[in-house]
Design an enzyme around this catalytic site. Sequence first.
Site, mmCIF file in Angstrom:
data_model
loop_
_atom_site.group_PDB
_atom_site.id
_atom_site.type_symbol
_atom_site.label_atom_id
_atom_site.label_comp_id
_atom_site.label_asym_id
_atom_site.label_seq_id
_atom_site.Cartn_x
_atom_site.Cartn_y
_atom_site.Cartn_z
ATOM 1 N N GLU A 1 0.808 -1.236 0.102
ATOM 2 C CA GLU A 1 -0.445 -0.293 -0.134
ATOM 3 C C GLU A 1 0.635 1.511 0.142
ATOM 4 O O GLU A 1 0.214 2.680 0.171
ATOM 5 C CB GLU A 1 -0.979 0.354 1.633
ATOM 6 N N LYS B 1 5.206 -1.305 2.146
ATOM 7 C CA LYS B 1 4.901 -1.222 2.841
ATOM 8 C C LYS B 1 4.652 -3.342 3.826
ATOM 9 O O LYS B 1 5.137 -3.631 4.788
ATOM 10 C CB LYS B 1 3.647 -1.339 3.312
ATOM 11 N N GLN B 2 4.717 -4.319 2.393
ATOM 12 C CA GLN B 2 4.588 -5.248 3.195
ATOM 13 C C GLN B 2 4.581 -6.214 1.758
ATOM 14 O O GLN B 2 4.582 -5.641 0.699
ATOM 15 C CB GLN B 2 3.163 -5.529 3.852
HETATM 16 O O1 IFM Z 1 -5.159 -6.175 4.986
HETATM 17 C C1 IFM Z 1 -4.703 -4.824 5.284
HETATM 18 C C2 IFM Z 1 -3.657 -4.629 4.289
HETATM 19 O O2 IFM Z 1 -3.136 -5.591 3.191
HETATM 20 C C3 IFM Z 1 -2.573 -3.758 5.112
HETATM 21 N N1 IFM Z 1 -2.983 -2.910 5.620
HETATM 22 C C4 IFM Z 1 -3.996 -2.971 6.979
HETATM 23 C C5 IFM Z 1 -4.611 -3.828 6.444
HETATM 24 C C6 IFM Z 1 -5.699 -4.392 7.724
HETATM 25 O O3 IFM Z 1 -5.222 -5.998 8.052
#
Ligand code: IFM
Length: 753
Positions: free
Chosen positions: A479, A584-585
């Site tokens: 994100e 971010k991930q």
């Molecule tokens: O769905 C996630 C997203 O991938 C990253 N932000 C938090 C959300 C809820 O856990």
Amino acid sequence: MMVYDKGTGELQNWVLAEKDFDVQYIRKCEAVMCQGNGYMGVRAALDEHYEEQWRGTLVAGTFDQYQTEATELPPCADLTNIQLFMDGEALDLKTGESSDYWIQLNLKTGILTRSFVWTSPSGIKAEFLFERVVSLHDLHLIAARATIRFLSDCTFAVEAGIEGTSRIGDPHFHLVQAGQRGELLQYVEQTNQSGISFVLTSVCEMKVNELVQKSAFKQDEQNIYQCYQVNVKQGDTVVVEKRSNVYTTRDLQTQNLSVTALADYAASCLQGYESFSFNKIAQASADAWDTKVWSMKDVQIDTQNQIDQLALRFAVYHLTVMSPVHDNRMNIGAKGLSGMGYRGHSFWDTEIYMLPYFIFTDPKGARSLLEHRYHGLESAHKKAQENGYCGAMYPWESAWTDDGEVTPSWARTGLLEHHITADVAFGVYNYYEVTADEDFMNRYGYEIVFDTAKYWQSRVTYNEQKGQYEIRNVIGPDEYTEDCDNNAFTNYMAHFNMTLAMTYYDKLKQINPELLQKLSDKLGLSGLYDSWREKTEKLYLPKENQDGIVPQDDTFLTLPVIDITPYKQGKAIDFDLNVTQVSKQADVMVLFLLLEDLFSSEVKKKNFYYYEPKCFHHSSLSLSSYSILASDVKEQNVAYDLFEKACVIDMGQAPYSSDDGIHSASLGGIWQCVVLGFLGVRLYGGKLRIQPNLPQKWQKVCASIIWQGQRLNITATQDTLQVMNQGADPVEFLTNNKSHLCNSHSSVEVKEF
Ligand code: IFM
């Protein structure tokens, strides 16, 4: 400071504990020691009041909207308070002197206990033991007991009841009525916008040295209490027992009752427990934990690092507490029922991070979660139409089934994070292959897959110059990269979704043409097959470049690279995340995990080492995905290191990290690291594959899964695998690319992998 394991003997690796009363951990403790049963989550708020607390009991599915804010799950009036006074001074650990403080959550029984010795500022001393259980046997029931042994004489008073004032968040409720009902207290409140009535009923009993005491009733505007006052002597023991229940007009079983009838029903249920001591209620709940959870779902790890075992049990405990799988109108919130974070909303977290746990251990629960998505199709149609598309476009954040998109308006994810639609279809596929539940597919599954595939064929756009379909303007799993084109994860998952629809279409044409006709008429599938074929053939699927790297999206690899080490160590971010190669991930990694046979092990490994150093793991979803991928490419030490980091997201020392709730997806991810990663249990090309890769520190792992209705007990050591089939039908599985047949009630051992 969190102390991890207070359990000894048989309870070793079962008890999560915190020593010392420390207000900076008060909210984190409330969340990580939250109790519940999927119907409700009760934060582990201390019985007495502190301004730092975020008291809260959340009931699954009871959403409400305050003004123009996004709809949220509001905490109902508090039932956990038990206030104690000694010579008029309220028990308050911030004052006086305390010692021997422990708060402990026994994951095995679900019982929360707290004990300490406290001397009031004026010198009255007593030993305190508080116990609380939120029953897994009766989903509506909460029981608590306070035992006080006096080390001084004093006048002792108790106030325990139902408090409308002690909860956090926006004002969502208005009080309908509160008062006494015979011996009971009853409190009825209603959500302002959604009109859900909550009936909260409570009763206390107090004994001094076994002698029952009489209570008085007290009411202020929004609070009602049972009150006691007695003179006690040194050596006296006072026991206060409080039983409460929670019902709402959203409850399935009682949905036809009027509020008045529901209040009668709640009162009669609580009276039914009159002869039940705390011990009996706690025992019935502990038995339910044993039969419903631990005897079926415990994963046992023989490890040099005991915290691994505790972490796994912590994950399974919370996956039970957080998941409303008793009601197919409900989904799991990103913070479960343990806090107000993300407003109780559900995300892709369910299908990708929590659902696999249910698919392999509780197929009925998994089915309920997917049925929830089926009930959300209307909302998904609405979202598609509003955005100019066809079919079903699932909301990025969802609450009640017909609430539609509930992402707060300031977040661009609600507008641009579209992969969730394919993630839901993937969840259906995953469930179906592992469970072979044809009934689910006939009623719900095929329709979800066709409807979502209908969306994707309308979502892709044709690039004349390149002669290919593309998916532009999205946010992928990462994100920090907002509004990009051709996010690899999104494109591959959309392709998967449309291909799956064609596969199911072909299959139904052969085996169930009536159903296909019915769905075709309902969804308007005519002509869609050709569209799916054309679009899947021409959809751009980013391939690895000359360096073996799969581009996360069209521009990611062209952006400047920076060393993020100092930022990971705490330096404040002073650059634009959106125009730098940072994430971010996990993003491309999740693609490798879900569609694993599309990429070679070599490509996966290269990408792991390319993307991981650029990833902040700022989302709690990230570490587990990277860990499983590292397991897949046989980087066991790295996988284990990432797993350990994932384990401390909620259980670790950082004081405020879980204040607004535990991280549901991370807990599902911890289970996945062990079962899908280290034990290597996977759905692979429609088959069960078991390919263990234990970390060096582990001698043995035992887990139980359900494959197409057969329960399998799997035990892996560093070099052996044993599969015991407890079911009535034989099961075939793959290890080392070889197929093994495990007959009913017998076992297969595989060596050297
Ligand atoms: O769905 C996630 C997203 O991938 C990253 N932000 C938090 C959300 C809820 O856990």
